[in-house]
Design an enzyme around this catalytic site. Structure first.
Site, mmCIF file in Angstrom:
data_model
loop_
_atom_site.group_PDB
_atom_site.id
_atom_site.type_symbol
_atom_site.label_atom_id
_atom_site.label_comp_id
_atom_site.label_asym_id
_atom_site.label_seq_id
_atom_site.Cartn_x
_atom_site.Cartn_y
_atom_site.Cartn_z
ATOM 1 N N LYS A 122 0.862 -1.309 -0.065
ATOM 2 C CA LYS A 122 -0.068 0.034 -0.102
ATOM 3 C C LYS A 122 0.913 1.437 0.108
ATOM 4 C CE LYS A 122 -4.363 1.187 0.012
ATOM 5 N NZ LYS A 122 -5.447 0.529 -0.409
ATOM 6 N N ASP A 175 -6.788 4.690 -4.751
ATOM 7 C CA ASP A 175 -7.579 4.413 -3.278
ATOM 8 C C ASP A 175 -8.376 5.684 -3.163
ATOM 9 O OD1 ASP A 175 -7.838 2.485 -0.974
ATOM 10 O OD2 ASP A 175 -7.413 4.229 0.059
HETATM 11 P P1 NAP Z 1 -12.584 7.888 -3.055
HETATM 12 O O1 NAP Z 1 -13.294 7.917 -4.599
HETATM 13 O O2 NAP Z 1 -11.821 8.877 -2.900
HETATM 14 O O3 NAP Z 1 -13.968 8.293 -2.405
HETATM 15 C C1 NAP Z 1 -14.162 8.292 -0.731
HETATM 16 C C2 NAP Z 1 -15.271 8.739 -0.281
HETATM 17 O O4 NAP Z 1 -15.143 8.838 1.029
HETATM 18 C C3 NAP Z 1 -15.540 10.321 -0.728
HETATM 19 O O5 NAP Z 1 -16.931 10.429 -0.800
HETATM 20 C C4 NAP Z 1 -15.027 11.057 0.553
HETATM 21 O O6 NAP Z 1 -15.625 12.302 0.569
HETATM 22 C C5 NAP Z 1 -15.205 10.067 1.499
HETATM 23 N N1 NAP Z 1 -14.293 10.316 2.788
HETATM 24 C C6 NAP Z 1 -13.003 9.876 2.694
HETATM 25 N N2 NAP Z 1 -12.593 10.178 3.707
HETATM 26 C C7 NAP Z 1 -13.438 10.944 4.571
HETATM 27 C C8 NAP Z 1 -13.638 10.857 5.997
HETATM 28 N N3 NAP Z 1 -12.194 10.745 7.009
HETATM 29 N N4 NAP Z 1 -14.703 11.366 6.596
HETATM 30 C C9 NAP Z 1 -15.954 11.057 5.992
HETATM 31 N N5 NAP Z 1 -15.819 10.930 4.434
HETATM 32 C C10 NAP Z 1 -14.534 10.623 3.868
HETATM 33 O O7 NAP Z 1 -12.217 6.625 -2.421
HETATM 34 P P2 NAP Z 1 -12.718 5.173 -2.909
HETATM 35 O O8 NAP Z 1 -11.466 4.555 -4.029
HETATM 36 O O9 NAP Z 1 -14.068 5.172 -3.173
HETATM 37 O O10 NAP Z 1 -12.549 4.276 -1.328
HETATM 38 C C11 NAP Z 1 -13.370 4.422 -0.359
HETATM 39 C C12 NAP Z 1 -13.173 3.015 0.753
HETATM 40 O O11 NAP Z 1 -12.748 1.926 -0.192
HETATM 41 C C13 NAP Z 1 -11.726 3.429 1.221
HETATM 42 O O12 NAP Z 1 -11.587 2.740 2.381
HETATM 43 C C14 NAP Z 1 -10.637 2.594 0.231
HETATM 44 O O13 NAP Z 1 -9.558 2.058 1.176
HETATM 45 C C15 NAP Z 1 -11.543 1.285 0.051
HETATM 46 N N6 NAP Z 1 -11.298 0.392 -1.044
HETATM 47 C C16 NAP Z 1 -11.194 1.281 -2.310
HETATM 48 C C17 NAP Z 1 -11.088 0.110 -3.287
HETATM 49 C C18 NAP Z 1 -10.772 0.898 -4.745
HETATM 50 O O14 NAP Z 1 -10.839 0.081 -5.752
HETATM 51 N N7 NAP Z 1 -11.039 1.976 -4.972
HETATM 52 C C19 NAP Z 1 -10.547 -1.183 -3.251
HETATM 53 C C20 NAP Z 1 -10.643 -1.581 -2.090
HETATM 54 C C21 NAP Z 1 -10.999 -0.850 -0.965
HETATM 55 P P3 NAP Z 1 -15.322 13.465 -0.378
HETATM 56 O O15 NAP Z 1 -16.144 13.383 -1.731
HETATM 57 O O16 NAP Z 1 -15.807 14.911 0.485
HETATM 58 O O17 NAP Z 1 -13.807 13.597 -0.429
#
Ligand code: NAP
Length: 450
Positions: free
Chosen positions: A125, A165
């Protein structure tokens, strides 16, 4: 067995102030107790001591120039945690809350998640405390170029293949890939989540969210239920949340919430997905703007959240999909969800529920899919992108989606079978941790000490 306590004590001493990492390590180690009682040879090979220590941690300075000409400085990280099963694989997170401990917790979880997919990928990561919010495209580009100028020497298609991520989507992957290519002169599959016209895989963008819904479907089917007709809570409004909502609609469920870092949206008739995509994928603005089109929806700003939790989980529903970030679902939230008759929780985010919330779900024996199993669809499809890159092929969306569906069913089966083998049939946390750990630990032993 004192080893859990001893290991966490040692970690606290050798890696101070990494609370999320201790939380993740403790959860895994606690689950392994019955395995160690049955197979003491993991102790004989000091697997615990070896598996909690990353093979390599890279920390670096990232200097870049903002649009006003001022030099800015951020921290960059890549943790190459475990390569027993294949090249390190895991996303990059750009968010101001990122510390060495955040990246370590995510890298640790990634080892077992990747193992559960059954694919040849190790765990890693990375990321930075850089905040993409409010930055111009050219600032994002300059940051990504500077980040890659250090990272490129540590990664490669057969060594370490980062992905996206939080804060790292298609735009950032594009800038990172461009700089890697410039520095190395190689056009190769060193990142996943690439654009479709230059090496990306159909279905990768959707994979984590779709996978979390497939996992929920498998959990419900094993209990004689279906996701069809269920009312669902989703947190987050990013990549994972949006495609969770899309797949829920496809399977006949109704997602009624989403959230971002500023507030929560509740639309009892179902979230307007096209509008959500426009606000978050195109305009990148606050969810509050949803009300301009749908004044009948409810918006709750973070300042008005309950003191002990998150507003999303206070709404009655059948199923919950936490898809934003770690520790966003507290014990009080879990109590409310259970009190409202929740039947299924499938984690799109990594470690979104606090440890005491997880205990409540397990005690209540509701269908609970931990992130390392339920969100494995993203990394699995990243590996499918790597396979397409190395064979110079592009598969159809149908082929990728069918493979994703089969992988998620297999991840669920492994977790359920292992939980059953250890006498706790509904405990998929135990099943995921033991099944993932066994695959990695056996490979480490077969590959000798090193
Ligand atoms: P993303 O596209 O950046 O979206 C993250 C979302 O969560 C956004 O709506 C953001 O709000 C909100 N957010 C982030 N930090 C926050 C906080 N501290 N408090 C409240 N809201 C928060 O990220 P993502 O790829 O969807 O990832 C979301 C989760 O899934 C993470 O835990 C990540 O590790 C996990 N994940 C992702 C993947 C992948 O393929 N992307 C795979 C496995 C796991 P804003 O819009 O205001 O920024």
């Amino acid at each position: 067995m004192p080893y859990v306590h001893d290991t966490i004590l040692r970690l606290r001493h050798s890696s101070p102030a990494q609370t999320e990492f201790y939380q993740a390590a403790e959860e895994v180690l606690e689950c392994l107790r019955p395995l160690f009682e049955r197979s003491p040879y993991y102790h004989d090979h000091s697997i615990i001591e070896r598996i909690v220590e990353p093979e390599r941690q890279i920390m670096f300075r990232v200097c870049w120039t903002d649009d006003a000409g001022k030099v800015r400085v951020n921290k960059g990280y890549r943790v190459q945690f475990n390569s027993a099963l294949g090249p390190y694989k895991g996303g990059l997170r750009f968010h101001p809350s990122v510390t060495a401990g955040t990246i370590k917790f995510l890298g640790f979880e990634q080892i077992f998640k990747n193992a559960l997919t059954g694919l040849p990928i190790g765990g890693g990561k990375g990321g930075s405390d850089f905040d993409p919010k409010g930055k111009s495209d050219t600032e994002i580009m300059r940051f990504c170029q500077s980040f890659m100028t250090e990272l490129y020497r540590h990664i490669g298609p057969a060594t370490d293949v980062p992905a996206g991520d939080i804060g790292v989507g298609a735009r950032e992957i594009g800038y990172l890939f461009g700089q890697y290519k410039r520095l190395t002169g190689c056009y190769e599959g060193v990142l996943t989540g690439k654009g479709l016209s230059w090496g990306g895989s159909l279905g990768r963008k959707e994979a984590t969210g779709y996978g979390a819904v497939y996992f929920a479907q498998s959990m419900l089917e094993s209990r004689g239920e279906s996701i069809e007709g269920k009312t669902c809570l989703v947190s987050g409004a990013g990549n994972v949340a949006i495609y969770t909502i899309e797949k829920l609609y496809e399977l006949g469920a109704t997602p009624i919430t989403c959230s971002d870092s500023r507030g929560m949206l509740h639309d009892p008739r179902g979230i307007d997905l096209a509008l959500l995509k426009e606000l978050k994928e195109v305009k990148r603005i606050s969810l509050e703007a949803y009300l301009a089109t749908h004044p009948e929806a409810h918006y709750v700003p973070v300042a008005d959240y309950p003191a002990d939790g998150h507003a999303v989980w206070r709404i009655p529903a059948d199923a919950a999909f936490p898809c934003a970030t770690q520790n966003e679902l507290t014990k009080a939230d879990a109590e409310t969800l259970l009190g409202n008759g929740i039947r299924c929780i499938s984690e799109g985010a990594n470690m979104p529920a606090t440890a005491d919330a997880v205990d409540l779900f397990l005690d209540a024996r509701v269908a609970y899919g931990p992130g390392k199993a339920a969100n494995a669809g993203g990394v699995a499809t990243s590996q499918l992108e790597m396979a397409q890159n190395s064979s110079m092929q592009q598969w159809s969306l149908e082929k990728v989606d069918a493979k994703l569906k089969a992988i998620m069913a297999s991840v669920h089966r492994q977790c359920a079978d292992t939980a059953e083998e250890f006498g706790e049939p509904s405990n998929l946390v135990l099943g995921a941790n033991i099944a993932g750990f066994r695959r990695v630990a056996d490979a480490m032993i077969e590959q000798g000490v090193g």
